[in-house]
Design an enzyme around this catalytic site. Structure first.
Site, PDB file in Angstrom:
ATOM      1  N   SER A  94      25.598 -19.840  44.928  1.00  0.00           N
ATOM      2  CA  SER A  94      25.648 -18.723  43.984  1.00  0.00           C
ATOM      3  C   SER A  94      25.438 -19.226  42.569  1.00  0.00           C
ATOM      4  CB  SER A  94      27.011 -18.026  44.087  1.00  0.00           C
ATOM      5  OG  SER A  94      27.197 -17.099  43.034  1.00  0.00           O
ATOM      6  N   TYR A  97      36.257 -18.976  43.749  1.00  0.00           N
ATOM      7  CA  TYR A  97      34.930 -18.724  44.311  1.00  0.00           C
ATOM      8  C   TYR A  97      33.879 -19.595  43.619  1.00  0.00           C
ATOM      9  CZ  TYR A  97      30.647 -16.241  45.563  1.00  0.00           C
ATOM     10  OH  TYR A  97      29.386 -15.934  46.017  1.00  0.00           O
TER      11      TYR A  97
END
Length: 265
Positions: A136, A149
C-alpha cells in the site's frame, strides 16, 4: 513469465482485489489456487474458474506453517505466489484492541514473508517463479489512525526489495504492488475513526488520492507478471512518491553491482 498452464496461489481470494486477481489470472490461462479463511466463500469461485480451494486463517501461524506444501500436494507446484490478503486497523494506536498490532502484523507482513520462504526453494528447483506482494502507499505516506497498518505495509514493501537483493541473478521475479484507495470493504472502514476519515477527505479534495477500481489493479498485476515488471503503482499520479521511497534501495543496488548475492555452496 508465460502464465498459460502455470499455477497461481492467491491469498485473500474470496472477495475484493483477490477475487478480481483470480478472474484475471484464470483469464490469462493460469490455474488458480484460492486461499481465504472460509471454504464456503471460495467454493463458487473455484467452480467458476476451475481452481482449488485451501481454507487458511493467515493470522494463525499454525495454519500458515506448511501451507505451500499442502497446496502443492493438492494440485501441483506453485509457479506464482500472490500475497494479497490484508486486514485494516483504523484507530488511535493506544486505543486499538490488545491483540490488534500482532494480528495486523501477522496477516499483512509475517504470513506473506513466511509463504515466500516456503515457496521460493521449490521455484528455484523447478527453474523459476514469481512473487507478487500487494502492499500500500500507506507504507510510505502516513495518515492518523493507520499506524499499525502502515507499518505492516512498509515492512512488506521493504521485504520485497530484500527478496530482490537476495535472489538477484536467480530466476525469481518479484512484483511489489503499491496501492492507493481501492473501493473495497477494507477502504470503507476508514470511517470508523474520524481523523483517518478527514485525512482521506482532504487527500481526495487535493487530488492526491483517487479511487482505482479493483479490476484495474488485477489487470495491471497480471501484465506485470507477464512482462516481469518490478512494480505496480496505482493511481499513477502517486507513483512519484513511491519512486522517491524506492530511490535508496535502487542506489544500493547500483553500489552492490558485482557483489555476490548468494553464498557459494
Amino acid at each position: 513469465m508465460e502464465l498459460r498452464g502455470k499455477r497461481v496461489l492467491i491469498t485473500g481470494a474470496s472477495r475484493g482485489i483477490g477475487e478480481s486477481l483470480a478472474h484475471n489470472f484464470a483469464g490469462a490461462g493460469a490455474r488458480v489456487a484460492l486461499v481465504a479463511r472460509s471454504r464456503d466463500s471460495l467454493e463458487s469461485l473455484a467452480v467458476e474458474l476451475g481452481g482449488t480451494v485451501h481454507p487458511a486463517d493467515l493470522s494463525d501461524s499454525t495454519q500458515v506453517s506448511g501451507l505451500i506444501r499442502r497446496v502443492e500436494d493438492d494440485g501441483g507446484p506453485i509457479d506464482v505466489l500472490v500475497n494479497n490478503a490484508g486486514i485494516e486497523s483504523t484507530a488511535c494506536f493506544t486505543d486499538a484492541p490488545e491483540d490488534e498490532l500482532r494480528r495486523v502484523t501477522d496477516v499483512n507482513y509475517l504470513a506473506p514473508a513466511e509463504l515466500c520462504r516456503q515457496a521460493i526453494p521449490g521455484m528455484l528447483r523447478r527453474g523459476g517463479g514469481h512473487i507478487v506482494n500487494v502492499s500500500s502507499l500507506s507504507g510510505i505516506v502516513l495518515f492518523p489512525g493507520l499506524v499499525s497498518y502502515s507499518a505492516s505495509k512498509a515492512a512488506l514493501s521493504h521485504f520485497t526489495a530484500g527478496l530482490r537483493t537476495d535472489f538477484r541473478g536467480l530466476p525469481i521475479g518479484t512484483t511489489l504492488v503499491e496501492l492507493g484507495p481501492i473501493p473495497t470493504d477494507l477502504l470503507a472502514k476508514i470511517d470508523n475513526y474520524e481523523p483517518t476519515a478527514k485525512s482521506f477527505q482532504r487527500a481526495y479534495r487535493w487530488g492526491v488520492a483517487v479511487d482505482t477500481p479493483r479490476e484495474r489493479v488485477a489487470e495491471e498485476v497480471v501484465k506485470a507478471v507477464l512482462k516481469g515488471r518490478r512494480h505496480v503503482r496505482l493511481p499513477k499520479r502517486s507513483a512519484p512518491l513511491a519512486m522517491l521511497a524506492e530511490a535508496p534501495r535502487r542506489i544500493a543496488e547500483i553500489i552492490l553491482t558485482g557483489v555476490p548475492h548468494q553464498a557459494k555452496s
